[in-house]
Design an enzyme around this catalytic site. Structure first.
Site, PDB file in Angstrom:
ATOM      1  N   SER A 110       4.236   2.296   8.181  1.00  0.00           N
ATOM      2  CA  SER A 110       3.807   1.308   7.196  1.00  0.00           C
ATOM      3  C   SER A 110       4.968   0.565   6.560  1.00  0.00           C
ATOM      4  CB  SER A 110       3.024   1.995   6.071  1.00  0.00           C
ATOM      5  OG  SER A 110       1.701   2.196   6.435  1.00  0.00           O
ATOM      6  N   GLY A 111       4.797  -0.735   6.408  1.00  0.00           N
ATOM      7  CA  GLY A 111       5.796  -1.551   5.745  1.00  0.00           C
ATOM      8  C   GLY A 111       6.948  -1.960   6.634  1.00  0.00           C
ATOM      9  N   ASP A 144      -0.717  -7.584   1.434  1.00  0.00           N
ATOM     10  CA  ASP A 144      -0.091  -6.252   1.470  1.00  0.00           C
ATOM     11  C   ASP A 144       1.424  -6.386   1.636  1.00  0.00           C
ATOM     12  OD1 ASP A 144       0.293  -3.537   1.583  1.00  0.00           O
ATOM     13  OD2 ASP A 144      -0.622  -3.262   3.561  1.00  0.00           O
ATOM     14  N   HIS A 161       0.817  -1.226   0.000  1.00  0.00           N
ATOM     15  CA  HIS A 161       0.000   0.000   0.000  1.00  0.00           C
ATOM     16  C   HIS A 161       0.848   1.272   0.000  1.00  0.00           C
ATOM     17  CE1 HIS A 161       0.282  -0.029   4.543  1.00  0.00           C
ATOM     18  NE2 HIS A 161       0.312   1.267   4.332  1.00  0.00           N
TER      19      HIS A 161
END
Length: 265
Positions: A216-217, A124, A73
């Site tokens: 994120s990630g 994801d 994402h």
């Protein structure tokens, strides 16, 4: 509203690099996550900062000498979908200063999981191939990848790290916070059964500790009795940050290993 943590703005315990065997998942001897604390420089040698034009966008994790894994994402906005705009920093500690330990890499190829679904955040995961191999040291080294059969048991305390927001709304210093792995059915019920088998939940019923925007990630890392750290998940999505009964949701690495290994081979 359920969103990703950031929008726009192995199977073996030894990896081989340039003919030399190097351990994975070992922290160096050591002399803005919600509810966390400042980490120590070099404490998380696999942590990556993914940047566009000098701005930190997402976290990532070094898993091999030319590969970093992150969340799909982070790249879904068409302005962020090109590998060439990204710079990956390893060995970074402060966002507003350059450390003597940090190294930067351009990204030559970017792979998003073919089954990634933007709305549900299923699958994801993304892989970034670096333009040159990483020189492995105690301060920059890969985390271990689990075997597909590896069980990260509910109740296990693991750690999330990143430069994300300290409250809803970046931190300059790399943050760390411990979170507890949550039973799948409990988390699925909390999120009205939107949690797929490719997802893993961590946090606390009372909230207070969680990943947030900008994380994120980044890695959800769990330490095994051997002393090695394994990558259990990637920061993916959640309802707000650190709200009671709304755990952080992570991409479950054991469920996407097949695609990762195939892509890197």
């Amino acid at each position: 509203m359920v969103t990703g943590r950031e929008r726009a703005c192995v199977l073996i315990s030894l990896f081989v690099f340039s003919g030399a065997s190097v351990d994975c998942g070992l922290q160096a001897p050591l002399s803005r996550i919600v509810g966390g604390a400042n980490s120590v420089e070099g404490e998380w040698p696999w942590q990556a900062s993914l940047q566009v034009r000098g701005r930190h966008i997402c976290g990532g994790t070094l898993i091999a000498d030319r590969w970093v894994v992150s969340a799909a994402h982070c790249f879904q906005d068409e302005r962020l979908a090109s590998a060439s705009i990204w710079t990956v920093y390893l060995g970074k500690y402060l966002q507003n200063a350059t450390s003597h330990t940090e190294v930067s890499f351009k990204v030559i190829r970017l792979f998003l999981h073919p089954y990634y679904e933007e709305d549900s955040h299923d699958y994801d995961v993304a892989l970034l191939q670096l333009d040159h191999p990483v020189i492995i040291s105690t301060l920059i080294q890969p985390i271990c990848l689990p075997a597909p059969s590896h069980l990260f048991e509910p109740g296990l305390h693991c750690w999330i790290t990143g430069w994300g927001a300290l409250k809803e709304g970046g931190s300059n210093v790399l943050q760390k916070v411990d979170v507890q792995l949550i039973q799948q059915d409990i988390c699925s019920e909390a999120y009205h059964y939107m949690v797929s088998p490719r997802m893993l939940c961590a946090g606390y019923h009372k909230g207070k500790k969680d990943a947030c925007q900008g994380d994120s990630g980044g890695p959800l890392a769990c330490k095994e009795p051997s002393g090695r750290w394994f990558l259990a998940g990637l920061v993916s999505w959640g309802m707000g940050c650190a709200h009671p009964n709304h755990y952080g949701v992570y991409t479950r690495i054991t469920q996407v290993l097949g695609w990762m290994n195939q892509t890197m081979s």
